[in-house]
Design a protein around this motif. Structure first.
Motif, PDB file in Angstrom:
ATOM      1  N   MET A 106       4.787  10.327  -1.954  1.00  0.00           N
ATOM      2  CA  MET A 106       5.495   9.132  -2.393  1.00  0.00           C
ATOM      3  C   MET A 106       4.600   7.905  -2.257  1.00  0.00           C
ATOM      4  SD  MET A 106       9.318   7.934  -1.496  1.00  0.00           S
ATOM      5  CE  MET A 106       9.670   6.358  -0.733  1.00  0.00           C
ATOM      6  N   VAL A 107       3.927   7.821  -1.144  1.00  0.00           N
ATOM      7  CA  VAL A 107       3.016   6.684  -0.949  1.00  0.00           C
ATOM      8  C   VAL A 107       1.906   6.713  -2.002  1.00  0.00           C
ATOM      9  CG1 VAL A 107       1.302   5.681   0.589  1.00  0.00           C
ATOM     10  CG2 VAL A 107       3.473   6.487   1.508  1.00  0.00           C
ATOM     11  N   LEU A 108       1.389   7.887  -2.224  1.00  0.00           N
ATOM     12  CA  LEU A 108       0.316   8.001  -3.216  1.00  0.00           C
ATOM     13  C   LEU A 108       0.798   7.571  -4.603  1.00  0.00           C
ATOM     14  CD1 LEU A 108      -1.337  11.345  -2.045  1.00  0.00           C
ATOM     15  CD2 LEU A 108      -2.347   9.047  -1.956  1.00  0.00           C
ATOM     16  N   GLN A 109       1.973   8.060  -4.951  1.00  0.00           N
ATOM     17  CA  GLN A 109       2.481   7.674  -6.266  1.00  0.00           C
ATOM     18  C   GLN A 109       2.695   6.176  -6.369  1.00  0.00           C
ATOM     19  OE1 GLN A 109       5.547  10.109  -8.017  1.00  0.00           O
ATOM     20  NE2 GLN A 109       6.320   8.428  -9.250  1.00  0.00           N
ATOM     21  N   LEU A 110       3.184   5.600  -5.311  1.00  0.00           N
ATOM     22  CA  LEU A 110       3.377   4.143  -5.314  1.00  0.00           C
ATOM     23  C   LEU A 110       2.049   3.430  -5.473  1.00  0.00           C
ATOM     24  CD1 LEU A 110       6.024   3.548  -2.530  1.00  0.00           C
ATOM     25  CD2 LEU A 110       6.125   2.655  -4.858  1.00  0.00           C
ATOM     26  N   MET A 111       1.081   3.883  -4.728  1.00  0.00           N
ATOM     27  CA  MET A 111      -0.214   3.195  -4.793  1.00  0.00           C
ATOM     28  C   MET A 111      -0.809   3.304  -6.190  1.00  0.00           C
ATOM     29  SD  MET A 111      -1.980   3.561  -1.056  1.00  0.00           S
ATOM     30  CE  MET A 111      -2.575   5.203  -1.240  1.00  0.00           C
ATOM     31  N   LYS A 112      -0.541   4.416  -6.830  1.00  0.00           N
ATOM     32  CA  LYS A 112      -1.080   4.583  -8.181  1.00  0.00           C
ATOM     33  C   LYS A 112      -0.302   3.785  -9.218  1.00  0.00           C
ATOM     34  CE  LYS A 112      -2.290   9.190  -7.313  1.00  0.00           C
ATOM     35  NZ  LYS A 112      -2.066  10.602  -7.601  1.00  0.00           N
ATOM     36  N   GLU A 114       2.041   1.244  -8.953  1.00  0.00           N
ATOM     37  CA  GLU A 114       2.183  -0.208  -8.834  1.00  0.00           C
ATOM     38  C   GLU A 114       0.774  -0.803  -8.925  1.00  0.00           C
ATOM     39  OE1 GLU A 114       5.161  -1.843  -8.249  1.00  0.00           O
ATOM     40  OE2 GLU A 114       6.288   0.031  -8.279  1.00  0.00           O
ATOM     41  N   PHE A 116      -1.537  -3.095  -7.525  1.00  0.00           N
ATOM     42  CA  PHE A 116      -1.691  -3.978  -6.383  1.00  0.00           C
ATOM     43  C   PHE A 116      -2.927  -4.868  -6.518  1.00  0.00           C
ATOM     44  CE2 PHE A 116       0.788  -0.428  -4.522  1.00  0.00           C
ATOM     45  CZ  PHE A 116       1.890  -1.177  -4.135  1.00  0.00           C
ATOM     46  N   GLU A 120      -3.674  -7.096  -1.434  1.00  0.00           N
ATOM     47  CA  GLU A 120      -2.728  -6.092  -0.971  1.00  0.00           C
ATOM     48  C   GLU A 120      -3.463  -4.810  -0.583  1.00  0.00           C
ATOM     49  OE1 GLU A 120       1.289  -7.284  -3.460  1.00  0.00           O
ATOM     50  OE2 GLU A 120      -0.348  -6.297  -4.523  1.00  0.00           O
ATOM     51  N   ILE A 121      -4.403  -4.449  -1.419  1.00  0.00           N
ATOM     52  CA  ILE A 121      -5.183  -3.249  -1.120  1.00  0.00           C
ATOM     53  C   ILE A 121      -5.924  -3.415   0.204  1.00  0.00           C
ATOM     54  CG2 ILE A 121      -7.173  -1.902  -1.866  1.00  0.00           C
ATOM     55  CD1 ILE A 121      -6.231  -2.267  -4.722  1.00  0.00           C
ATOM     56  N   PHE A 124      -3.652  -2.750   2.973  1.00  0.00           N
ATOM     57  CA  PHE A 124      -3.447  -1.314   3.168  1.00  0.00           C
ATOM     58  C   PHE A 124      -4.599  -0.746   3.985  1.00  0.00           C
ATOM     59  CE2 PHE A 124      -1.173  -1.075  -1.204  1.00  0.00           C
ATOM     60  CZ  PHE A 124      -0.044  -1.637  -0.646  1.00  0.00           C
TER      61      PHE A 124
END
Lengths: 135, 135
Positions: A106-112, A114, A116, A120-121, A124
């Motif tokens: 889920m985190v990976l999909q979000l990072m991809k 959205e 950023f 923001e990066i 992270f």
DNA sequence: GCGGGAGTACTACAAGTGTCGTAGATTCTT
DNA sequence: AAGAATCTACGACACTTGTAGTACTCCCGC
């Protein structure tokens, strides 16, 4: 045809969307009478009748998300559950529901998905470094 | 007392939890008749009557998530919307609803609250580096 | 050429949700 | 104190969702 006397059709009875909308306003405010909440909702473009807001507040109270005290004329409401608690509960449910319990995808999909900003990066990366240090 | 003839109380009609459960099975399967979906649900511990599954499939079709073709005896269903599409739509809704549109705080909160393994953290770092390189 | 089984269509219904109206209580104004 | 302004309590109602029963259709084997 469909006598259907059995007992079916119940649900978990959790925080609903409308209730969450109201709860979010409660999290921001200090004083929180029904009227104030309604006005803040109106101010942010959400038009609801006074009694609708009242209904949500009552349901929130029944469900244990807020508590109220009579302060003179009207009741004043305060959130009993913090934003962090509620958001993390909802996020966890999301992880279960959409990713079968695996949060990393889920985190990976979000990072991809959205887009950023560099800042923001960078944030992270910073957090990751910290987590990594702790282990 | 409450004549109430107006037209209120509608909703957006989106993917519900039960529908999603079924849709997830459709994403995995190739063939997907109602019976097969039901059996796979049973196999994973979710007991639902044949007609209940059928109802969900129909609702999914009405809502445009799947399509069906009559293959001889029974209908065969295929998902029209991919898992990625559906999950990212749901995630976006979550971002809006819980974090007022700001995805970064959501990612941060996830990274903090879920306990990721070193490997997972490494995967995050790797992706971050890639995103950073593109910019 | 019919009975049985699989499949679908239609119906049903309780609980939850979004949305509010009205009535009655309480308090503020003159 | 009467009337106005507020509040809350209660009810109401349409739509959604979870869950399933029943009835009707179609094909297969006998």
């Amino acid at each position: 045809m469909g006598k259907d006397t059995g007992s079916r059709g119940r649900r978990q009875s959790e925080l609903s969307d409308g209730e969450l909308e109201v709860l979010k306003v409660l999290w921001e405010g200090r004083s929180n009478t029904v009227r104030e909440v309604m006005e803040r909702l109106h101010a942010s473009g959400r038009k609801l009748a006074y009694t609708t807001v009242l209904t949500f507040m009552n349901r929130l109270e029944q469900k244990g998300y807020v508590k109220s005290d009579k302060a003179g004329l009207a009741y004043v409401y305060r959130a009993k559950r913090s934003r962090e608690l509620v958001t993390s509960t909802k996020l966890r449910a999301m992880v279960e529901q959409l990713f079968d319990g695996a949060a990393a995808p889920m985190v990976l999909q979000l990072m991809k998905s959205e887009n950023f900003s560099r800042d923001e990066i960078e944030a992270f990366r910073k957090l990751i470094d910290e987590l990594d240090a702790e282990g």
